[in-house]
Design a protein around this motif. Sequence first.
Motif: not given
Length: 331
Positions: A114, A150-152, A156-157, A175-176, A179-180
């Motif tokens: 991450r 689609t979320r961490g 939601e991402c 960032r995406e 998050c994932a």
Amino acid sequence: MELRAWCAALCAGIMGLVGCGDSSGQNQSGGAGASGPGSGGTAGGGQGQGGDIFGGQGGDPFGGQGGDPFGNGNGGANGGTGSSGSNTMGCEHVDVVFALDNSQSMDEEKEEMRDVVFPAFARALLQIGGIKDFRAAVLDACPRPANFHTRGAAGECSFQSQKPWMDSSSSEIEREFQCAADLYAEDVECSGDSDDEQPASAVAASLEPPFSTGDNEGFLRDDALLVVVAITDEDEQPVPAQRPQEIHDRLVAAKGEAKNVVFLGIGGREDCDGVYGSADEADNLQRLVDTFAADDRGFFWDLCAGRLEDGLTNALTAIEEACTEFVPTVN
């Protein structure tokens, strides 16, 4: 290792996607050089085989340097030598699926992915001028359900692609990724008693009906190379049981051609207490890698050695060759 140094090295390596060579070698951290058209210096100042995918680095991925993006050899910075290599256009699109074991024992690995590996990998991919785009999807190692995340853990991402995967066109790709990678798995049906440690099986399921015709529909492209990254600190334990060759065949069926799939398995080469804590011998995962290695598409990284960033760097060797030999699917 500082993130800047790691990112610079990966950026240089992954550029080999558009300058594919033809010589080969072996690469482990501090060992012989990664596959590539040339030779470079080892970390100790000797001469390593292979070098990076420009024909340069040998031994430590950040040791001697040789060769430029056009295949011209240069002297290794730590005593190695670079030799010339070819530069031919390869594939223009890459679809990447990451599957991470989400058990509690994987906390150190997930934090590294991450905070260090995913963001740096995203930046490196954005430096590639020769491919038109890439897609990246993330899921945990439970195939029930095998929907892309689609979320961490924090929410939601909100991928700019408005799809269940990330796209290189995003202005917030780092960032995406972060998050994932911070996996949310409250919606999975796996019990946690080994059946949530089947990352390769989860990827295969995500690319098959009903998931490939449901939420994940449209991810795989006929003209894109598929790269699978499966990470676990135990072993691939499919439920119901499957042989490594069966999982290989499922992944290949999604692309129709074995040479269009690159598989990176990250797990323990043997039982150990390593950099990220304890790890079990990943025998099934290693045997699965071997089924792809027959086509020079498989790569295994020992989790006990740490340095997950090096595992991704060295896997670029297989990606480079796969791009050179890529055969678009004809429907």
